[in-house]
Motif scaffolding. Structure first.
Motif, PDB file in Angstrom:
ATOM      1  N   CYS A  69      -7.966  -4.164  -5.303  1.00  0.00           N
ATOM      2  CA  CYS A  69      -8.497  -3.055  -4.515  1.00  0.00           C
ATOM      3  C   CYS A  69      -8.183  -1.757  -5.236  1.00  0.00           C
ATOM      4  N   ILE A  70      -9.170  -0.859  -5.306  1.00  0.00           N
ATOM      5  CA  ILE A  70      -9.004   0.460  -5.917  1.00  0.00           C
ATOM      6  C   ILE A  70      -9.400   1.500  -4.880  1.00  0.00           C
ATOM      7  N   PHE A  71      -8.459   2.377  -4.556  1.00  0.00           N
ATOM      8  CA  PHE A  71      -8.727   3.407  -3.559  1.00  0.00           C
ATOM      9  C   PHE A  71      -8.015   4.680  -3.981  1.00  0.00           C
ATOM     10  N   GLY A  72      -8.780   5.654  -4.468  1.00  0.00           N
ATOM     11  CA  GLY A  72      -8.164   6.879  -4.953  1.00  0.00           C
ATOM     12  C   GLY A  72      -7.199   6.583  -6.079  1.00  0.00           C
ATOM     13  N   GLU A  73      -5.946   6.987  -5.902  1.00  0.00           N
ATOM     14  CA  GLU A  73      -4.919   6.737  -6.903  1.00  0.00           C
ATOM     15  C   GLU A  73      -4.255   5.369  -6.738  1.00  0.00           C
ATOM     16  N   GLU A  74      -4.620   4.680  -5.658  1.00  0.00           N
ATOM     17  CA  GLU A  74      -4.008   3.378  -5.390  1.00  0.00           C
ATOM     18  C   GLU A  74      -4.667   2.289  -6.223  1.00  0.00           C
ATOM     19  N   ARG A  75      -3.837   1.465  -6.880  1.00  0.00           N
ATOM     20  CA  ARG A  75      -4.311   0.298  -7.624  1.00  0.00           C
ATOM     21  C   ARG A  75      -3.553  -0.919  -7.102  1.00  0.00           C
ATOM     22  N   MET A  76      -4.262  -1.853  -6.456  1.00  0.00           N
ATOM     23  CA  MET A  76      -3.600  -2.978  -5.805  1.00  0.00           C
ATOM     24  C   MET A  76      -4.145  -4.307  -6.325  1.00  0.00           C
ATOM     25  N   LEU A  77      -3.232  -5.238  -6.616  1.00  0.00           N
ATOM     26  CA  LEU A  77      -3.581  -6.618  -6.959  1.00  0.00           C
ATOM     27  C   LEU A  77      -3.189  -7.507  -5.790  1.00  0.00           C
ATOM     28  N   ILE A  78      -4.098  -8.357  -5.348  1.00  0.00           N
ATOM     29  CA  ILE A  78      -3.847  -9.223  -4.195  1.00  0.00           C
ATOM     30  C   ILE A  78      -3.713 -10.644  -4.691  1.00  0.00           C
ATOM     31  N   TYR A  79      -2.522 -11.259  -4.450  1.00  0.00           N
ATOM     32  CA  TYR A  79      -2.211 -12.578  -4.971  1.00  0.00           C
ATOM     33  C   TYR A  79      -2.473 -13.688  -3.949  1.00  0.00           C
ATOM     34  N   GLU A  80      -2.621 -14.897  -4.463  1.00  0.00           N
ATOM     35  CA  GLU A  80      -2.692 -16.089  -3.624  1.00  0.00           C
ATOM     36  C   GLU A  80      -1.341 -16.305  -2.945  1.00  0.00           C
ATOM     37  N   TYR A  81      -1.377 -16.695  -1.685  1.00  0.00           N
ATOM     38  CA  TYR A  81      -0.136 -16.880  -0.928  1.00  0.00           C
ATOM     39  C   TYR A  81       0.534 -18.191  -1.321  1.00  0.00           C
ATOM     40  N   MET A  82       1.822 -18.122  -1.632  1.00  0.00           N
ATOM     41  CA  MET A  82       2.592 -19.291  -2.037  1.00  0.00           C
ATOM     42  C   MET A  82       3.685 -19.567  -0.995  1.00  0.00           C
ATOM     43  N   PRO A  83       3.518 -20.603  -0.159  1.00  0.00           N
ATOM     44  CA  PRO A  83       4.454 -20.830   0.960  1.00  0.00           C
ATOM     45  C   PRO A  83       5.857 -21.222   0.527  1.00  0.00           C
ATOM     46  N   ASN A  84       6.029 -21.800  -0.676  1.00  0.00           N
ATOM     47  CA  ASN A  84       7.354 -22.246  -1.112  1.00  0.00           C
ATOM     48  C   ASN A  84       8.070 -21.230  -1.991  1.00  0.00           C
ATOM     49  N   LYS A  85       7.592 -19.980  -1.916  1.00  0.00           N
ATOM     50  CA  LYS A  85       8.251 -18.875  -2.614  1.00  0.00           C
ATOM     51  C   LYS A  85       8.284 -19.130  -4.120  1.00  0.00           C
ATOM     52  N   SER A  86       9.408 -18.813  -4.756  1.00  0.00           N
ATOM     53  CA  SER A  86       9.466 -18.919  -6.213  1.00  0.00           C
ATOM     54  C   SER A  86      10.434 -20.010  -6.645  1.00  0.00           C
ATOM     55  N   LEU A  87      10.390 -20.328  -7.943  1.00  0.00           N
ATOM     56  CA  LEU A  87      11.218 -21.405  -8.487  1.00  0.00           C
ATOM     57  C   LEU A  87      12.698 -21.096  -8.327  1.00  0.00           C
ATOM     58  N   ASN A  88      13.102 -19.839  -8.526  1.00  0.00           N
ATOM     59  CA  ASN A  88      14.532 -19.533  -8.428  1.00  0.00           C
ATOM     60  C   ASN A  88      15.054 -19.672  -7.003  1.00  0.00           C
ATOM     61  N   TYR A  89      14.162 -19.620  -6.000  1.00  0.00           N
ATOM     62  CA  TYR A  89      14.560 -19.815  -4.597  1.00  0.00           C
ATOM     63  C   TYR A  89      15.153 -21.213  -4.402  1.00  0.00           C
TER      64      TYR A  89
END
Length: 689
Positions: free
Chosen positions: A434-454
């Motif tokens: 999403c690009i809105f004015g000065e905002e630059r946003m990346l939207i990621y796929e939701y990962m229910p099991n969090k990250s590997l280090n978790y």
């Protein structure tokens, strides 16, 4: 082929023998077969190997024969005598004795002769028969000393017999397994009645005569008795099909588990199924124990939430036809509900149109440059949109969301909707940009099991990562790097590959994330140089940390460190000695030099891991972290080394593992080094001399 596994279940589909080492089609005196090897019949019709017992966590196994194409077990050497900790070894010694040795228990002797002979051979035939033969001096067959066909378990193969051999004092019969994934003798047996000269099914002492062909469809029966054969229960419930159970995975919310347990180890899966159908109070069932025995029944599933996350329960839920009671009420209730729904839709449409007018006014005020898609990653040098390869489609295969859509999805960026926070701001859920004015946003796929280090660095959660899952994660990360380096339209160098940047989906599949530090290379570009070093200490390659030079080999180095963390369950920087700085790479190198590589392995998987796979992973890791980037393998070679046993591995050289903070400070003036840490992200700035 006749299967006899608790009357109606399929044969047991065991683990994967194709991950083992092929040892031919037979054994000669002095040969052995262990849990890391297997035999096949001459035309690869059947396999002989030590197969694991279903879902048990105590590493139980048995020597068995499986169909080569389907991997279904058709014979077991010792169903009532499990082998613990993958310690089984099949041996044909020089006296002609065929036996299975196992850790902590007496050996299982398959054949022992009163007249020892060393001119023997044990061979697996294409019929599925494992035969021990005595040979003449010229190699021809003298006699059969022992064969698996004389000891059938739950499957009758062509060439097997049922009955009694008075000459050999043998009784040939089939015995069911307690469940499909637990090959322990169950309550049913199919044997020959010596008095009536007929086949009988026996269950715990009660027999049922089999006269004529047996053609009953067992899946259409709720159970069996000794008088009427197939039995339908009198519980008057309308079910949707002859097999009315659906398998659902999930968990019960607190105080919502309305269950009843039957803890008898004599109850198998078919017993639980029949009881659930016969009792009108039960709506679902599951095996009580992980070995498939015992029963658990539920009377209410309203508090059951479906999920494929780790720790979820598999439940067999009864699918019933909806009740016809109160059908006439819908004659007048239906139109009322439809009218209300139509009114709600109309009001919602008017609100959306009004809101859209306001959004259009805002969007018209934006400049043309703000509406075009910018670079997807931060780069030290500019790159125009024309330089990005295109596959012929208009635009790029990235979903672009409006700012209003993002606001609605995140409830106006509320704290309740926030999943976490990274070095560049809060993290919410969606997929695209999403690009809105000065905002630059990346939207990621939701990962229910969090990250590997978790999981990896927590003393309890790491136990959920068995060796099979860890190796799958290693392979998945390697495939992701190959895509970024070779097959993506944009050649991407990640520059910050670490455990916290590996996300896990509901099936524990890894996804490389956080491309805030990534750089885009042109296809013919091999390396680049930067004055601003970004990344995390412990994962940075020597040439990048010291000179600012980075390439695909920088990611290879980071992958080598990450693979050592996955194998050991320890962080790269968790090692320190007073007289010198030593990280995980140095520790792994010392153990490798001493021939003690397995000492590196996490204690939670040390007894259950596949040793040759682990040692190969350590070997490849040390190749990835070599001092010179030229000596490190490419990502494609790296994956081939991990998955292809025939690939020859070069000897690793001593890595430059003293690349901690002290090493950099020792070679850099104090006024030239600046270290930043934002939300666990380490960034170094090194100015030119």
């Amino acid at each position: 082929m006749i299967l006899f596994s608790c009357i109606w279940s399929t044969p047991y589909a065991a683990g994967e023998w194709w991950n083992l080492t092929w040892a031919g089609d037979g054994l000669k005196p002095g040969d052995t077969l262990n849990s890391s090897s297997y035999l096949t019949s001459p035309n690869k019709t059947f396999s002989l190997w030590f197969f694991p017992w279903g879902n048990t966590t105590n590493s139980l196994s048995s020597l068995g024969i499986s169909d080569f194409a389907t991997n279904f077990i058709v014979w077991s050497a010792s169903p009532s005598k499990p082998i613990a900790n993958n310690s089984g070894v099949l041996t044909l010694d020089n006296t002609g004795t065929l036996k299975i040795t196992r850790l902590g228990s007496d050996p299982i002797v398959l054949h022992s002769s009163s007249q020892p002979t060393n001119n023997t051979i044990a061979i697996l035939l294409d019929s599925g028969n494992f035969v021990l033969r005595e040979l003449h001096s010229n190699g021809t067959i003298k006699q059969v000393l022992w064969q698996s066909f004389d000891y059938p378990t739950n499957t009758l193969l062509p060439g097997m017999k049922l009955g009694i051999s008075h000459r050999n004092n043998l009784t040939w019969s089939l015995t069911s397994w307690l469940s499909d994934n637990y090959p322990v003798p169950g309550p049913f047996s199919l044997r020959c009645d010596p008095n009536g000269r007929q086949l009988v099914i026996q269950k715990e002492g009660q027999m049922k005569d089999l006269e004529g062909p047996v053609t009953a469809r067992v899946d259409a029966c709720d159970g069996y008795n000794t008088n009427g054969g197939c039995k339908r229960w009198e519980c008057k419930r309308e079910i949707v099909s002859s097999d009315p159970f659906d398998v659902r995975s999930g968990y019960f919310v607190e105080d919502g588990d309305h269950s009843t347990n039957l803890s008898s180890p004599r109850l198998g899966f078919s017993d639980c199924r029949a009881t659930c159908l016969s009792n009108c109070s039960y709506v679902a069932f599951a095996s009580l124990y992980e070995n498939g025995t015992g029963c658990r029944f539920w009377t209410d599933m309203s508090m059951f939430l479906q999920s494929n996350s780790v720790g979820s329960t598999s439940v067999y839920t009864l699918s019933l036809k909806p009740s016809r009671k109160g059908k006439n009420k819908w004659i007048w209730i239906g139109p009322v509900i439809a009218a209300i729904a139509l009114l709600v839709i109309l009001i919602y449409t008017l609100c959306c149109l009004q809101r859209r007018k306001k959004v259009t006014v805002k969007e018209n005020s934006r400049s043309k440059d703000e509406q075009e898609l910018p670079d997807l990653v931060i780069s030290d040098k500019s790159i125009t949109i024309d330089e990005i390869p295109n596959d012929g489609r208009k635009g790029h295969d990235v979903s672009v969301f409006s700012y209003e859509c993002i606001m609605a999805a995140t409830n106006n960026f509320s704290l309740e909707s926030k999943l976490g926070e990274g070095g560049f701001g809060p993290v919410y859920r969606l997929l695209g940009c999403c690009i809105f004015g000065e905002e630059r946003m990346l939207i990621y796929e939701y990962m229910p099991n969090k990250s590997l280090n978790y999981f990896l660095f927590d003393s309890n959660r790491r136990k959920l990562l068995d060796w099979k899952k860890r190796f799958s994660i290693i392979e998945g990360i390697a495939q992701g790097l190959i895509y970024l380096h070779k097959y993506s339209r944009l050649k991407v160098i990640h520059r910050d590959l670490k455990a916290s940047n590996i996300l896990l989906d509901e099936s524990m599949n890894p996804k490389i994330s956080d491309f805030g530090m990534a750089r885009i290379f042109k296809q013919n570009e091999l390396e680049a140089n930067t004055n601003r070093i970004v990344g995390t200490y412990g994962y940075m390659s020597p040439e990048y940390a010291m000179e600012g030079v980075f390439s695909i080999k920088s990611d290879v180095y980071s992958f080598g460190v990450l693979m050592l963390e996955i194998l050991s369950g320890r962080r790269s920087n968790s090692f320190y000695h007073a007289d010198h700085v030593l990280n995980l790479v140095g520790y792994a190198w010392d153990l490798w030099q001493e021939g003690e590589g397995l000492e590196l392995v996490d204690l939670t998987i040390r007894d259950s891991c596949v040793e040759y796979q682990v040692l190969r992973c350590i070997h490849v890791s040390l190749l990835c972290v070599e001092d010179s980037a030229v000596d490190r393998p490419t990502t494609s070679d790296m994956l081939s080394m991990l998955t292809n046993e025939s690939t020859q591995l070069p000897l690793p050289k001593k890595p430059a593992f003293s690349i901690g903070k002290k090493a950099i400070e020792a070679n850099t003036p104090n006024n030239e080094l600046e270290i930043h840490t934002v939300n666990g992200l380490s960034i170094s700035d090194i100015d030119a001399r």
